[in-house]
Scaffold this motif. Sequence first.
Motif, PDB file in Angstrom:
ATOM      1  N   PRO A  55      -6.407  -0.190  10.703  1.00 33.55           N
ATOM      2  CA  PRO A  55      -6.082   0.501  11.951  1.00 33.55           C
ATOM      3  C   PRO A  55      -4.643   0.355  12.448  1.00 33.55           C
ATOM      4  O   PRO A  55      -4.375   0.720  13.608  1.00 33.55           O
ATOM      5  N   ARG A  59       0.439   4.083   1.599  1.00 33.61           N
ATOM      6  CA  ARG A  59      -0.136   4.946   2.649  1.00 33.61           C
ATOM      7  C   ARG A  59      -0.040   4.245   3.995  1.00 33.61           C
ATOM      8  O   ARG A  59       0.295   3.068   4.061  1.00 33.61           O
ATOM      9  N   GLY A  61      -1.456   2.295   7.158  1.00 33.14           N
ATOM     10  CA  GLY A  61      -2.515   1.300   7.333  1.00 33.14           C
ATOM     11  C   GLY A  61      -3.567   1.794   8.323  1.00 33.14           C
ATOM     12  O   GLY A  61      -3.300   2.634   9.176  1.00 33.14           O
ATOM     13  N   ASN A  95       0.861  -1.176   0.000  1.00 35.59           N
ATOM     14  CA  ASN A  95       0.000   0.000   0.000  1.00 35.59           C
ATOM     15  C   ASN A  95       0.897   1.225   0.000  1.00 35.59           C
ATOM     16  O   ASN A  95       2.040   1.163   0.462  1.00 35.59           O
TER      17      ASN A  95
END
Length: 421
Positions: free
Chosen positions: A291, A287, A289, A285
């Motif tokens: 939570p 960005r 994560g 990803n």
Amino acid sequence: MNILVVGGGGREHALVWKLAQSPRVTKLWCAPGNAGIGELATCVPIAVTDIAGLQRFAEENAVDLTVVGPEAPLALGLADRFRQRKLAVFGPTQQAARIESSKSFAKDLMLRQRIPTADARIFDRVDDALAHLERCAFPIVIKADGLAQGKGVVVAGTAREARDAVVNMLERRAFGDAGARVVIEEHLRGDELTVMAFTDGSTVLPMAAAQDHKRIGEGETGPNTGGMGAYAPAPLCTPALLDEMVRDVLAPAIEGLSRAGSPFCGILYAGIMVTDGRPRVLEFNARFGDPETQAVLPLLKTDLADVLQAAAEHRLDQVTLEWADRVAVCVVLSSGGYPDSYHKGFPITGLPDAAQDDVAVFHAGTARRDGATVTDGGRVLGVTAWAASFNAARARAYDAAGRIEFEGRYCRPDIAARVLT
Ligand code: AMP
Ligand code: GLY
């Protein structure tokens, strides 16, 4: 320093909460934010996908640094546009963010850079994909190439499920253009880890590794969600394993993107399957994560504004991260019915009671209505507690979460249960 955070979930609340602790931050805005974020920052009603609106806001309000939470604005080119306008931004360009927005792009990069991952084939045509399935063993994993809000991955136990998934994605376009291409890959077994790192395109600074609870039900049952809880640092991740993941996964990915002419500045998130002690990448990803961030940031002692600014200015080599000698557990409270349909607008009670030392209640789907805080999404709150042991942190998190009520409130009872001593 004036900072604009883009997003309005639990991850962004954790970012705003951490940034608000920095003596260097004079003004904090969040677009669009939520009820909890509104207590620490000024919320501005601009959608995360309104790139032109965000740019105008940053220019008109002399924003010194924009920090991007979710993937959608990155995939739409927010960072490209901000950089063209000489606006400092923490987050990768559209091309670099393809490591998340295109699973086939990520696979190609991993192959080129010899990053350990599941064997995979990529298909655009349904007949080719179905022919390939004839030769496969099951279970097998079918992934829509593009962004599908965490729903584009099917672990198919049988040939029939696999064929259905392929037809759904490629022919019926269940995920629109995101499913115009699919990745069919080997099913990996083991334990999942999340490793996130700050990077400016050359230096890679890993954070404490986390574990996320992705399924809705106790004992990892039921459908996948955005994440029902997390804890950090994951005991599974020894210092040697973290070093190995930086050396064999994160650094080669960053180097490969730079070499391809799209240097990556932001958070690189690697979802890892650890099998017999060896890491293999499930996904990247572009960005923080969610939570995981709510479990990791409370443990960071270094000023987050300094780290993000240094990354945006390509001088992350001057930064060292310091971590509290603590562990953290985040328990998500969700709306009844999530991840399927659910109702919103229920009043939330007990929030002041839940606020205690070494506890942070991060808002995700919440809003203010007629002076009350109400539910406004599937994942409503993330209650994080930190302590010297997982037993203590977990007990504290569940105690605080237990003081909060709203109609249909649900939480998994077994977050971090596996790491209790
Ligand atoms: P992804 O969005 O690619 O991380 O996939 C979502 C979830 O599907 C992961 O967190 C894993 O639980 C599961 N998954 C993805 N790829 C694989 C794989 N190759 N083998 C086993 N499980 C997988
Ligand atoms: N918790 C998984 C994610 O942020 O993608």
